[in-house]
Design an enzyme around this catalytic site. Structure first.
Site, mmCIF file in Angstrom:
data_model
loop_
_atom_site.group_PDB
_atom_site.id
_atom_site.type_symbol
_atom_site.label_atom_id
_atom_site.label_comp_id
_atom_site.label_asym_id
_atom_site.label_seq_id
_atom_site.Cartn_x
_atom_site.Cartn_y
_atom_site.Cartn_z
ATOM 1 C CB CYS A 9 48.735 27.930 14.115
ATOM 2 S SG CYS A 9 49.116 29.237 12.935
ATOM 3 C CB SER A 50 37.514 39.174 44.493
ATOM 4 O OG SER A 50 38.483 38.902 43.477
ATOM 5 C CG HIS A 69 42.324 40.301 32.781
ATOM 6 N ND1 HIS A 69 41.653 40.018 33.933
ATOM 7 C CD2 HIS A 69 43.415 41.011 33.154
ATOM 8 C CE1 HIS A 69 42.305 40.537 34.972
ATOM 9 N NE2 HIS A 69 43.378 41.145 34.523
ATOM 10 C CG ASN A 96 31.388 42.314 45.496
ATOM 11 O OD1 ASN A 96 30.856 41.241 45.786
ATOM 12 N ND2 ASN A 96 32.592 42.383 44.964
HETATM 13 N N1 APR Z 1 26.636 40.848 41.703
HETATM 14 C C1 APR Z 1 27.694 41.540 42.199
HETATM 15 N N2 APR Z 1 28.835 40.958 42.644
HETATM 16 C C2 APR Z 1 28.892 39.617 42.566
HETATM 17 C C3 APR Z 1 27.835 38.818 42.070
HETATM 18 C C4 APR Z 1 26.662 39.497 41.628
HETATM 19 N N3 APR Z 1 25.604 38.832 41.135
HETATM 20 N N4 APR Z 1 28.207 37.509 42.137
HETATM 21 C C5 APR Z 1 29.459 37.493 42.644
HETATM 22 N N5 APR Z 1 29.869 38.749 42.908
HETATM 23 C C6 APR Z 1 31.175 39.196 43.420
HETATM 24 C C7 APR Z 1 31.875 38.269 44.389
HETATM 25 O O1 APR Z 1 31.507 38.593 45.732
HETATM 26 C C8 APR Z 1 33.351 38.606 44.131
HETATM 27 O O2 APR Z 1 33.768 39.702 44.944
HETATM 28 O O3 APR Z 1 32.023 39.261 42.278
HETATM 29 C C9 APR Z 1 33.377 39.056 42.669
HETATM 30 C C10 APR Z 1 33.998 38.033 41.738
HETATM 31 O O4 APR Z 1 35.351 37.913 42.102
HETATM 32 P P1 APR Z 1 36.298 36.899 41.295
HETATM 33 O O5 APR Z 1 35.601 35.594 41.141
HETATM 34 O O6 APR Z 1 37.631 36.938 41.974
HETATM 35 O O7 APR Z 1 36.385 37.549 39.838
HETATM 36 P P2 APR Z 1 37.287 38.776 39.391
HETATM 37 O O8 APR Z 1 37.399 39.780 40.476
HETATM 38 O O9 APR Z 1 36.768 39.218 38.080
HETATM 39 O O10 APR Z 1 38.722 38.078 39.166
HETATM 40 C C11 APR Z 1 39.741 38.885 38.648
HETATM 41 O O11 APR Z 1 41.120 36.930 38.387
HETATM 42 O O12 APR Z 1 41.264 34.710 37.842
HETATM 43 C C12 APR Z 1 41.488 35.979 37.368
HETATM 44 O O13 APR Z 1 41.548 36.625 35.135
HETATM 45 C C13 APR Z 1 40.663 36.266 36.151
HETATM 46 O O14 APR Z 1 39.747 38.395 35.474
HETATM 47 C C14 APR Z 1 39.816 37.468 36.540
HETATM 48 C C15 APR Z 1 40.584 38.055 37.721
#
Ligand code: APR
Length: 256
Positions: A155, A197, A126, A221
């Site tokens: 810019c 997630s 990303h 996770n």
């Molecule tokens: N260790 C492991 N897992 C964790 C921890 C931790 N300490 N803390 C939170 N999590 C898990 C949560 O349970 C969740 O499943 O990390 C995940 C975070 O999910 P999101 O907040 O949805 O982040 P992500 O999956 O990276 O989102 C994907 O969505 O908004 C867009 O561009 C943004 O790159 C991002 C994309």
């Protein structure tokens, strides 16, 4: 699939063996791996999207129609990242890479913490907030060179609004990142899916692509995800900062 009663210790031992036995292991990481560095994730309780509606702040059309408003969120995220350090999870993945047991890290994160934690082959699916780009003329500059006295930054070449070099909703994934990531997925034997997630595509399709090519999928996770029990062979439930260093310690026993 793991049985419900497998303890964390049993699963950590199993993951270490799977890593040592795999001909090629890759990692797919999300915001959860940086939570223990002080950067909130997006969708957990208290995450960024509970404060900012992604439709209003994270879509390219929102950026174009109200850059000042979106830059207020961007500035807050950049300040969080500036104060963040790699945590034991980032360092553990870099150690696996140094041991020749991790081929690449495909990250959805834009915080640069994998590289600062010592990882070399990092695919930023990303993009990265370390750079600012001009959507009009293509000018690029390092974000750190900006004092941010005024937002949105303009810019210097054509006076248009500068944008962090990250992928907003409604924008394409950088072609090289996408092709490189799916090539890694198709040719690996194991994917460590850490702190995501798994709801945002095409990144969330990487584990499925690897599975279809015969790879094993391990999730790390704090919560189950849509992959759990379907695509993932097993979930080690807990924080990445606690689990990954234990896996690396177990791996060292196998190879010493
Ligand atoms: N260790 C492991 N897992 C964790 C921890 C931790 N300490 N803390 C939170 N999590 C898990 C949560 O349970 C969740 O499943 O990390 C995940 C975070 O999910 P999101 O907040 O949805 O982040 P992500 O999956 O990276 O989102 C994907 O969505 O908004 C867009 O561009 C943004 O790159 C991002 C994309």
């Amino acid at each position: 699939m793991s049985s419900a009663t497998d303890t964390e210790e049993v699963l950590i031992t199993r993951a270490a063996k799977d890593i040592v036995d795999s001909h090629k292991t890759i990692a797919l990481t999300g915001a959860g791996i940086s939570v223990e560095s002080g950067i909130p994730d997006f969708r957990s309780a208290g995450g960024l999207w509970s404060k900012y509606d992604p439709e209003e702040y994270a879509h390219i059309s929102a950026f174009r129609s109200n850059p000042t408003k979106v830059w207020q969120m961007i500035k807050e995220m950049m300040d969080l990242v500036l104060g963040a350090e790699p945590n034991p999870a980032h360092v553990a993945l870099a150690e696996l890479e140094q041991m020749g047991l991790l081929s690449s890290i495909i990250t959805q994160n834009v915080d640069g913490l994998h590289q600062r934690g010592g990882a070399k082959k990092v695919i930023e699916f990303h993009g990265s907030n370390q750079w600012l780009v001009c959507l009009q003329c293509g000018y690029r500059q390092e974000a750190v060179s900006l004092s941010f006295e005024e937002i949105p930054p303009l810019c210097p070449e054509c006076d248009s609004v500068l944008k962090p070099d990250v992928v907003f909703f409604g924008e394409p994934i950088p072609w090289e990142a996408q092709t490189g990531s799916f090539e890694e997925a198709r040719t690996c034997g194991l994917v460590l899916v850490i702190g995501t997630s798994a709801v945002v595509y095409p990144a969330a399709g990487i584990p499925t692509s690897a599975k279809q090519s015969g790879a094993k999928i391990i999730e790390i996770n704090t919560e189950p995800t849509p992959l759990t029990g379907y695509i993932s062979d097993y979930l080690i439930q807990g924080t990445a900062g606690a689990i990954l260093p234990k896996i690396v310690e177990e791996v060292k026993k196998h190879i010493s």
